[in-house]
Scaffold this active site. Structure first.
Site, short mmCIF file in Angstrom:
data_model
loop_
_atom_site.label_atom_id
_atom_site.label_comp_id
_atom_site.label_asym_id
_atom_site.label_seq_id
_atom_site.Cartn_x
_atom_site.Cartn_y
_atom_site.Cartn_z
N ASP A 107 -0.89 -2.82 -6.41
CA ASP A 107 -0.79 -1.39 -6.08
C ASP A 107 0.61 -0.99 -5.64
O ASP A 107 1.56 -1.77 -5.73
CB ASP A 107 -1.83 -1.03 -5.00
CG ASP A 107 -1.48 -1.62 -3.65
OD1 ASP A 107 -0.83 -2.68 -3.62
OD2 ASP A 107 -1.86 -1.03 -2.62
N LYS A 139 -2.87 -8.06 3.42
CA LYS A 139 -3.39 -8.54 2.16
C LYS A 139 -2.21 -8.70 1.21
O LYS A 139 -1.15 -8.12 1.44
CB LYS A 139 -4.47 -7.61 1.61
CG LYS A 139 -4.10 -6.13 1.49
CD LYS A 139 -5.37 -5.34 1.19
CE LYS A 139 -5.08 -3.88 0.91
NZ LYS A 139 -4.98 -3.05 2.12
N ASP A 174 0.02 -4.93 -1.92
CA ASP A 174 -0.94 -5.73 -1.15
C ASP A 174 -2.31 -5.84 -1.82
O ASP A 174 -3.14 -6.63 -1.39
CB ASP A 174 -1.06 -5.24 0.31
CG ASP A 174 -1.43 -3.78 0.42
OD1 ASP A 174 -1.61 -3.13 -0.63
OD2 ASP A 174 -1.53 -3.29 1.56
N ARG A 175 -2.53 -5.06 -2.88
CA ARG A 175 -3.83 -5.15 -3.56
C ARG A 175 -3.72 -5.94 -4.85
O ARG A 175 -2.62 -6.09 -5.39
CB ARG A 175 -4.34 -3.75 -3.92
CG ARG A 175 -4.66 -2.91 -2.72
CD ARG A 175 -5.33 -1.62 -3.17
NE ARG A 175 -5.66 -0.83 -1.99
CZ ARG A 175 -6.59 0.11 -1.97
NH1 ARG A 175 -7.26 0.39 -3.07
NH2 ARG A 175 -6.85 0.77 -0.87
N ASP A 192 2.25 -0.67 -2.87
CA ASP A 192 3.01 -1.48 -1.91
C ASP A 192 2.75 -2.98 -2.06
O ASP A 192 3.21 -3.77 -1.23
CB ASP A 192 2.72 -1.03 -0.48
CG ASP A 192 1.26 -1.19 -0.10
OD1 ASP A 192 0.40 -1.10 -0.99
OD2 ASP A 192 0.98 -1.41 1.10
N SER A 228 0.66 3.28 -0.10
CA SER A 228 -0.10 2.27 -0.85
C SER A 228 -0.53 2.74 -2.23
O SER A 228 0.30 3.05 -3.07
CB SER A 228 -1.29 1.84 0.00
OG SER A 228 -1.93 0.76 -0.58
N HIS A 229 -1.86 2.81 -2.45
CA HIS A 229 -2.38 3.13 -3.77
C HIS A 229 -2.35 4.63 -4.06
O HIS A 229 -2.69 5.05 -5.16
CB HIS A 229 -3.81 2.62 -3.88
CG HIS A 229 -4.70 3.21 -2.83
ND1 HIS A 229 -4.58 2.89 -1.50
CD2 HIS A 229 -5.68 4.13 -2.91
CE1 HIS A 229 -5.47 3.58 -0.80
NE2 HIS A 229 -6.15 4.34 -1.63
C1 VG1 Z 1 -8.91 1.99 1.84
C2 VG1 Z 1 -9.77 0.78 1.54
C3 VG1 Z 1 -9.60 -0.26 2.63
C4 VG1 Z 1 -8.12 -0.63 2.73
C5 VG1 Z 1 -7.29 0.61 2.95
C6 VG1 Z 1 -5.80 0.32 2.93
O1 VG1 Z 1 -9.27 2.56 3.06
O2 VG1 Z 1 -11.13 1.16 1.40
O3 VG1 Z 1 -10.39 -1.37 2.34
O4 VG1 Z 1 -7.92 -1.52 3.80
O5 VG1 Z 1 -7.55 1.57 1.92
O6 VG1 Z 1 -5.43 -0.27 1.72
P1 VG1 Z 1 -10.24 3.85 3.17
O7 VG1 Z 1 -10.27 4.19 4.62
O8 VG1 Z 1 -9.63 4.90 2.32
O9 VG1 Z 1 -11.55 3.42 2.61
V1 VG1 Z 1 -3.87 0.00 1.12
O10 VG1 Z 1 -3.61 -1.03 -0.11
O11 VG1 Z 1 -4.13 1.64 0.70
O12 VG1 Z 1 -2.87 -0.10 2.39
CO CO Z 2 -1.70 -1.14 -0.60
#
Ligand code: VG1
Ligand code: CO
Length: 542
Positions: A277, A376, A281-282, A279, A113-114
């Site tokens: 981001d 998302k 989804d953000r 992938d 992801s990010h």
């Molecule tokens: C983070 C965010 C959470 C989100 C998750 C996955 O998790 O706070 O809200 O669902 O990333 O997003 P954490 O446990 O680091 O707070 V993604 O776009 O990274 O799949």
């Molecule tokens: Co993501």
């Protein structure tokens, strides 16, 4: 088909976090690491024989190699078919849509992801269930259990599949169907939104800038914003996915999307800015000289979704993660719809969406989505914003300021303290936990605590329980502070402090966010003894 049985041993720490298994890329590349996890996924769901899966990823370093491994293992495990995006690419929401559209048995999504990508950065893998959503905790626990006892996995010896060739090919006895990663997703967006109205808005001179951050949404944004909606070429920037995201963090927030921020925070900037981001989804939403906090975005979308054709009948309910501000709650109350507060992570929205109790969901971490998929969805949020603006014929700033006037403004911020020594982060959480039962009634830094607890959730649909989902402190003036440790990092521990304060005085809706929140921040710091972390301040403020 020659199935090769490979002996292996359990590998420690293959425990999925907030969103799948995330580790350093080099860890994923170690012998048997990926294979052990993939075999454990198949074991946890009762085997892969006769099943169909979607496979795709965000294109980061090791994506293509990992997909070849997964395809061979799926074939050896007897899967009937795998549907994959061309080049091994699929945004997370597009993968979710393909899982649902084809009635498959789930999917494997390769992404961190990010988190940054590259051989020295991060990689990730998660399993999504047949509803298209991230595996719920029951399934991720079964996967983790399987990783602890694994003794062998199976694969086939075949040349690499041709991931570029659209259509069917065979891997052992399995059919591999390569699809255009964008086409089905684009068709879905067309069903939900008034493309004609958005086209007309853009044709009238409304300027849109979308930053794909060198990640997966580039091709989607090009096809939809520039292709279908007529935004001039170049409206989507950083739109060619690269294995290391151009060396940056593909994280759509003011700290990492600096180029976009600079362009929008100026008097002659575009009318609308957005970023997504790694992938896809953000989303981050910006107007000219205006930043929309993700919690506000969720509230604004909830209040205005009916203006888009896909939601014209109204929405059944809204769900937000616990650390997300309560801005959406008041919209729900106004609309007379249900409102749910879930633990962090999209997997907790799945049951509510499936049951038709929630239509729109969101998290403070730049995530919003709806019942159109079970993830998302960054571009979805961008298109819903554009559809609303086209319908209301106002600017981003006007839309949000009107919203505040009607509902009040939830000043909100998240402070992240990254790569902390694990024991220091745990000690802080323990310190706060130790005070939970005695905080109520105490005055700290001038604020009186009304209630404090550790958030636990019982899923209203299947009754499953999740505890330790963050420490909440509510003050008598309506302010709130939440402490949580991240479940997506790959280095040390990341502490997240979430701060919120509702303001309903019409004369006080335009304050600087950090200034408005300063008293709550001070109280949260004192309660947690945060100075013991020896950090001069947060690493990232959103
Ligand atoms: C983070 C965010 C959470 C989100 C998750 C996955 O998790 O706070 O809200 O669902 O990333 O997003 P954490 O446990 O680091 O707070 V993604 O776009 O990274 O799949
Ligand atoms: Co993501």
């Amino acid at each position: 088909m020659d199935i090769k049985v490979v002996a292996t041993n359990p590998i420690d720490g293959q425990k999925p976090g907030t969103s799948g298994l995330r580790k350093k890329t080099r860890v994923f590349m170690e012998p048997h690491y990926l294979e052990n996890f993939v075999q454990s996924v198949f074991e946890a769901i009762g085997g892969a024989a006769g099943k169909t899966f979607v496979v795709g990823g965000d294109g980061r370093y090791f994506n293509a190699e990992a997909i070849q491994t997964i395809l061979r293992m799926a074939a050896a495990n007897g899967a009937e078919r795998v549907i994959a995006g061309r080049g091994g690419l699929l945004s997370t929401p597009a993968a979710s849509h393909l899982i649902r559209k084809n009635g498959t048995d789930g999917g494997l999504i390769l992404s961190a992801s990010h988190n940054p990508g590259g051989i020295d950065e991060d990689f990730g893998l998660k399993f999504n269930i047949p509803n298209g959503g991230p595996a719920p905790e029951g399934v991720t626990e079964a996967i983790f259990e399987a990783t602890k006892t694994i003794s062998q996995y199976v694969t086939v010896e075949t040349p690499d599949a041709d991931l570029e060739r659209i259509g069917n090919q065979k891997i052992g006895g399995m059919i591999l169907t390569i699809v255009d990663p964008v086409a089905d997703y684009k068709a879905l967006m067309k069903e939900l939104f008034d493309f004609e109205a958005i086209r007309a808005l853009i044709a009238s001179g409304f300027r849109v800038r979308f930053d794909a951050m060198h990640a997966i949404t580039g091709p989607y944004a090009k096809a939809i914003l520039e292709g279908a909606l007529g935004a001039p070429e170049g409206s989507a920037i950083n739109a060619v996915p690269s294995v290391d995201f151009g060396g940056g963090h593909p994280d759509p927030n003011p700290a990492w999307a600096k180029e976009l921020m600079a362009e929008l925070m100026s008097d002659d900037g575009p009318d609308f800015g957005a970023a997504s981001d790694g992938d896809g989804d953000r989303n981050m939403i910006l107007g000219r000289n205006f930043y929309v906090s993700p919690s506000d975005s969720l509230a604004v979308l909830t209040a205005n979704a009916h203006l888009a054709p896909g939601y014209a009948k109204g929405i059944a309910g809204v769900a937000r993660s616990m650390p997300t501000s309560a801005a959406a709650d008041r919209v729900a109350a106004d609309l007379g719809i249900e409102c749910f507060e879930t633990p962090t992570g999209w997997k907790f929205f799945g049951n509510l969406l499936d049951a038709g109790r929630a239509t729109i969901c969101g998290e403070e971490s730049f995530g919003t989505g709806s019942n159109h998929v079970r993830e998302k969805d960054g571009l979805w949020a961008v298109l819903l914003w554009l559809n609303i603006l086209a319908s209301r014929k106002c600017s981003v700033a006007e839309l949000v300021q009107d919203h505040w006037k009607k509902y009040g403004r939830n000043y909100y911020s998240r402070h992240d303290f990254e790569a902390l020594p694990k024991d220091a982060a745990t000690a802080l959480m323990d310190r706060v936990t130790g005070q939970l039962s005695s905080l109520a009634g105490q005055t700290v830094a001038g604020l009186t605590v009304e209630a404090a607890d550790s958030f636990a959730y019982e899923d209203p649909i299947d009754g499953s329980k999740s505890s330790n989902q963050g420490l909440r402190i509510r003050f008598t003036n309506g302010a709130r502070a939440v402490f949580r440790l991240s479940g997506t990092g790959t280095e040390g521990a990341t502490l997240r402090l979430y701060i919120e304060q509702l303001e309903t005085d019409p004369g006080k809706l335009d304050q600087d966010v950090q200034t408005a929140l300063a008293p709550v921040i001070a109280a949260a710091h004192e309660i947690s003894g945060i100075s013991q972390l020896n950090r001069s301040g947060p690493d990232v403020i959103t």
